[in-house]
Design a protein around this motif. Structure first.
Motif, PDB file in Angstrom:
ATOM      1  N   VAL A  55       0.852  -1.204   0.000  1.00  9.38           N
ATOM      2  CA  VAL A  55       0.000   0.000   0.000  1.00  9.38           C
ATOM      3  C   VAL A  55       0.881   1.244   0.000  1.00  9.38           C
ATOM      4  CG1 VAL A  55      -1.656   1.344   1.357  1.00  9.38           C
ATOM      5  CG2 VAL A  55      -1.974  -1.114   1.105  1.00  9.38           C
ATOM      6  N   ILE A  58       2.376   1.735  -3.442  1.00 11.76           N
ATOM      7  CA  ILE A  58       1.397   2.262  -4.401  1.00 11.76           C
ATOM      8  C   ILE A  58       1.197   3.755  -4.166  1.00 11.76           C
ATOM      9  CG2 ILE A  58      -1.078   2.226  -4.991  1.00 11.76           C
ATOM     10  CD1 ILE A  58      -0.978  -0.824  -4.536  1.00 11.76           C
ATOM     11  N   TYR A  59       1.063   4.113  -2.907  1.00 14.58           N
ATOM     12  CA  TYR A  59       0.863   5.518  -2.557  1.00 14.58           C
ATOM     13  C   TYR A  59       2.038   6.379  -3.030  1.00 14.58           C
ATOM     14  CZ  TYR A  59       1.050   9.553   0.578  1.00 14.58           C
ATOM     15  OH  TYR A  59       1.170  10.819   1.090  1.00 14.58           O
ATOM     16  N   PHE A  91      -0.791   8.632 -17.074  1.00 19.42           N
ATOM     17  CA  PHE A  91      -2.200   8.353 -16.736  1.00 19.42           C
ATOM     18  C   PHE A  91      -2.447   6.847 -16.774  1.00 19.42           C
ATOM     19  CE2 PHE A  91      -3.218  12.634 -18.874  1.00 19.42           C
ATOM     20  CZ  PHE A  91      -3.089  13.309 -17.680  1.00 19.42           C
ATOM     21  N   GLU A  92      -1.883   6.237 -17.791  1.00 19.70           N
ATOM     22  CA  GLU A  92      -2.073   4.801 -17.983  1.00 19.70           C
ATOM     23  C   GLU A  92      -1.492   4.025 -16.785  1.00 19.70           C
ATOM     24  OE1 GLU A  92      -0.059   3.259 -21.448  1.00 19.70           O
ATOM     25  OE2 GLU A  92      -1.974   2.580 -22.248  1.00 19.70           O
ATOM     26  N   LYS A  94      -0.833   5.155 -13.818  1.00 16.67           N
ATOM     27  CA  LYS A  94      -1.564   5.447 -12.580  1.00 16.67           C
ATOM     28  C   LYS A  94      -2.859   4.636 -12.532  1.00 16.67           C
ATOM     29  CE  LYS A  94      -2.823   9.693 -11.799  1.00 16.67           C
ATOM     30  NZ  LYS A  94      -3.277  10.945 -11.189  1.00 16.67           N
ATOM     31  N   ALA A  95      -3.535   4.568 -13.670  1.00 22.53           N
ATOM     32  CA  ALA A  95      -4.793   3.807 -13.726  1.00 22.53           C
ATOM     33  C   ALA A  95      -4.531   2.333 -13.402  1.00 22.53           C
ATOM     34  CB  ALA A  95      -5.430   3.955 -15.093  1.00 22.53           C
ATOM     35  N   PHE A  98      -3.684   1.978  -9.574  1.00 15.78           N
ATOM     36  CA  PHE A  98      -4.825   2.102  -8.667  1.00 15.78           C
ATOM     37  C   PHE A  98      -6.001   1.213  -9.073  1.00 15.78           C
ATOM     38  CE2 PHE A  98      -2.619   6.166  -7.974  1.00 15.78           C
ATOM     39  CZ  PHE A  98      -2.464   6.095  -6.603  1.00 15.78           C
ATOM     40  N   GLY A  99      -5.784   0.371 -10.062  1.00 13.88           N
ATOM     41  CA  GLY A  99      -6.854  -0.544 -10.495  1.00 13.88           C
ATOM     42  C   GLY A  99      -8.024   0.177 -11.116  1.00 13.88           C
ATOM     43  N   LEU A 100      -7.727   1.239 -11.875  1.00 12.92           N
ATOM     44  CA  LEU A 100      -8.808   2.050 -12.445  1.00 12.92           C
ATOM     45  C   LEU A 100      -9.107   1.722 -13.900  1.00 12.92           C
ATOM     46  CD1 LEU A 100      -7.863   5.493 -10.894  1.00 12.92           C
ATOM     47  CD2 LEU A 100      -9.682   3.970 -10.196  1.00 12.92           C
ATOM     48  N   ASN A 101      -8.451   0.715 -14.421  1.00 12.93           N
ATOM     49  CA  ASN A 101      -8.744   0.336 -15.804  1.00 12.93           C
ATOM     50  C   ASN A 101      -9.863  -0.687 -15.796  1.00 12.93           C
ATOM     51  OD1 ASN A 101      -7.045   1.851 -17.403  1.00 12.93           O
ATOM     52  ND2 ASN A 101      -5.319   0.482 -17.056  1.00 12.93           N
ATOM     53  N   ALA A 102     -10.944  -0.367 -16.473  1.00 13.76           N
ATOM     54  CA  ALA A 102     -12.028  -1.345 -16.572  1.00 13.76           C
ATOM     55  C   ALA A 102     -11.539  -2.496 -17.433  1.00 13.76           C
ATOM     56  CB  ALA A 102     -13.237  -0.696 -17.210  1.00 13.76           C
ATOM     57  N   PRO A 103     -11.912  -3.733 -17.095  1.00 12.84           N
ATOM     58  CA  PRO A 103     -11.485  -4.849 -17.950  1.00 12.84           C
ATOM     59  C   PRO A 103     -12.123  -4.708 -19.327  1.00 12.84           C
ATOM     60  CG  PRO A 103     -13.064  -5.564 -16.297  1.00 12.84           C
ATOM     61  CD  PRO A 103     -12.736  -4.148 -15.986  1.00 12.84           C
TER      62      PRO A 103
ATOM     63  N   LEU B  48      -5.679   6.863  -0.648  1.00 14.69           N
ATOM     64  CA  LEU B  48      -6.248   5.706  -1.337  1.00 14.69           C
ATOM     65  C   LEU B  48      -7.681   5.405  -0.901  1.00 14.69           C
ATOM     66  CD1 LEU B  48      -3.112   3.359  -1.287  1.00 14.69           C
ATOM     67  CD2 LEU B  48      -3.843   4.913  -3.070  1.00 14.69           C
ATOM     68  N   ASP B  60      -8.162  12.808 -13.899  1.00 14.35           N
ATOM     69  CA  ASP B  60      -7.387  12.269 -15.021  1.00 14.35           C
ATOM     70  C   ASP B  60      -8.200  12.259 -16.303  1.00 14.35           C
ATOM     71  OD1 ASP B  60      -5.219  11.993 -13.476  1.00 14.35           O
ATOM     72  OD2 ASP B  60      -5.172   9.809 -13.430  1.00 14.35           O
ATOM     73  N   GLN B  92      -7.704   5.435 -23.641  1.00 19.38           N
ATOM     74  CA  GLN B  92      -7.554   5.422 -22.182  1.00 19.38           C
ATOM     75  C   GLN B  92      -8.798   5.996 -21.511  1.00 19.38           C
ATOM     76  OE1 GLN B  92      -5.226   3.965 -20.495  1.00 19.38           O
ATOM     77  NE2 GLN B  92      -6.036   4.571 -18.522  1.00 19.38           N
ATOM     78  N   ARG B  95     -11.478   3.452 -21.473  1.00 21.54           N
ATOM     79  CA  ARG B  95     -11.256   2.388 -20.472  1.00 21.54           C
ATOM     80  C   ARG B  95     -11.625   2.861 -19.082  1.00 21.54           C
ATOM     81  NH1 ARG B  95      -6.027  -1.275 -20.488  1.00 21.54           N
ATOM     82  NH2 ARG B  95      -7.446  -2.632 -19.382  1.00 21.54           N
ATOM     83  N   LEU B  99     -15.252   2.292 -16.598  1.00 24.25           N
ATOM     84  CA  LEU B  99     -15.276   1.878 -15.193  1.00 24.25           C
ATOM     85  C   LEU B  99     -16.298   2.707 -14.423  1.00 24.25           C
ATOM     86  CD1 LEU B  99     -13.509  -0.058 -13.358  1.00 24.25           C
ATOM     87  CD2 LEU B  99     -12.507   2.021 -12.512  1.00 24.25           C
TER      88      LEU B  99
END
Lengths: 148, 110
Positions: A55, A58-59, A91-92, A94-95, A98-103, B48, B60, B92, B95, B99
């Motif tokens: 953690v 990541i921070y 941006f990519e 970071k996404a 932080f798990g911000l990319n949708a599958p 977080l 973003d 991006q 994507r 979400l």
């Protein structure tokens, strides 16, 4: 051996392994067994890879990325493509961090349907003939075009 | 209990972001390792938190739109590099935007 000395020795063992020296070479260097070297590495790994440390990592990475963003976004706004590309990469990253990319949306049921729905020309002709003969799909559930 | 940010916390975080190891921070700032870890944990927990992550996501998305606004005219004028960048930014955005769309129904009362 005092606690500080043990800690220092452990750190040296990890450093040498990180530099690529084999376990046997490190063990020989400090006149200890290979099992001791492995124990030290395992202990350090357990701490470094703990949930809390992840953690923190990541921070900190997130903050470092934001710092870079703040610098290069200004240049990107002025039309610098290199900076724009870098910002996009940031941006990519970071996404992802932080798990911000949708599958990606892949629906196995839709895929199966689309494969099923693709008929060969022979099948299309056969279906057409069936329709003409009244053997086609029921118009209403439970009812056929020929009234059966 | 809400964590209180101190100047020492800020110094610790800044040093870690700059890549200074925790041991070295302890030596420089004259504090225990537990103090360094506590500062990082408190700030990380706040940063977080789900609401902050969503805010970051929205920020973003805004920046990606900004990139598009800057480089789309250049792409339209025939700049291949700008066109690639616009395409990547749109991808991006799709994507991350996807979400948000996926999360939205769960937050709405049915």
């Amino acid at each position: 051996m005092e606690e500080g000395d043990v800690e220092r020795l452990d750190r040296q063992i990890v450093t040498l392994r990180a530099l690529g020296q084999s376990e046997a070479a490190v063990a020989a260097h400090f006149n200890i067994s290979v099992a001791d070297v492995r124990r030290v590495i395992d202990e350090k790994a357990a701490v470094a890879l703990s949930a809390q440390n992840r953690v923190r990592m990541i921070y900190l990475q997130g903050l470092a990325i934001e710092e870079l963003e703040a610098i290069f976004m200004k240049q990107a706004r002025a039309g610098d493509i290199q900076s724009g590309n870098l910002c996009h990469k940031l941006f990519e990253r970071k996404a992802t961090l932080f798990g911000l990319n949708a599958p990606l949306r892949i629906d196995p049921i839709q895929l199966a349907e689309s494969v099923q729905g693709r008929l060969t020309t022979t099948e299309q002709l056969a279906r057409l003939l069936d329709d003409i003969q009244g053997k086609g799909k029921p118009v209403i559930d439970g009812e056929r075009a020929d009234g059966s | 209990m809400a964590s209180v940010r101190t100047d020492l916390d800020a110094e610790i975080v800044a040093a870690r972001v700059a890549g200074v190891p925790e041991r070295e921070i302890c030596r420089r700032l004259g504090c225990a390792r537990a103090r360094v870890e506590a500062a990082l944990d408190a700030w990380a927990a706040r940063k977080l938190a789900p609401e902050n992550v969503v805010r970051m996501l929205v920020d973003d998305l805004g920046r990606l739109s900004e990139l598009e606004r800057v480089f789309a005219p250049m792409a339209a004028a025939g700049d291949v590099g700008a066109a690639k960048l616009v395409r990547q930014a749109r991808r991006q955005r799709a994507r991350t935007g996807n979400l948000i769309l996926r999360r939205a129904p769960a937050s709405r009362p049915m």
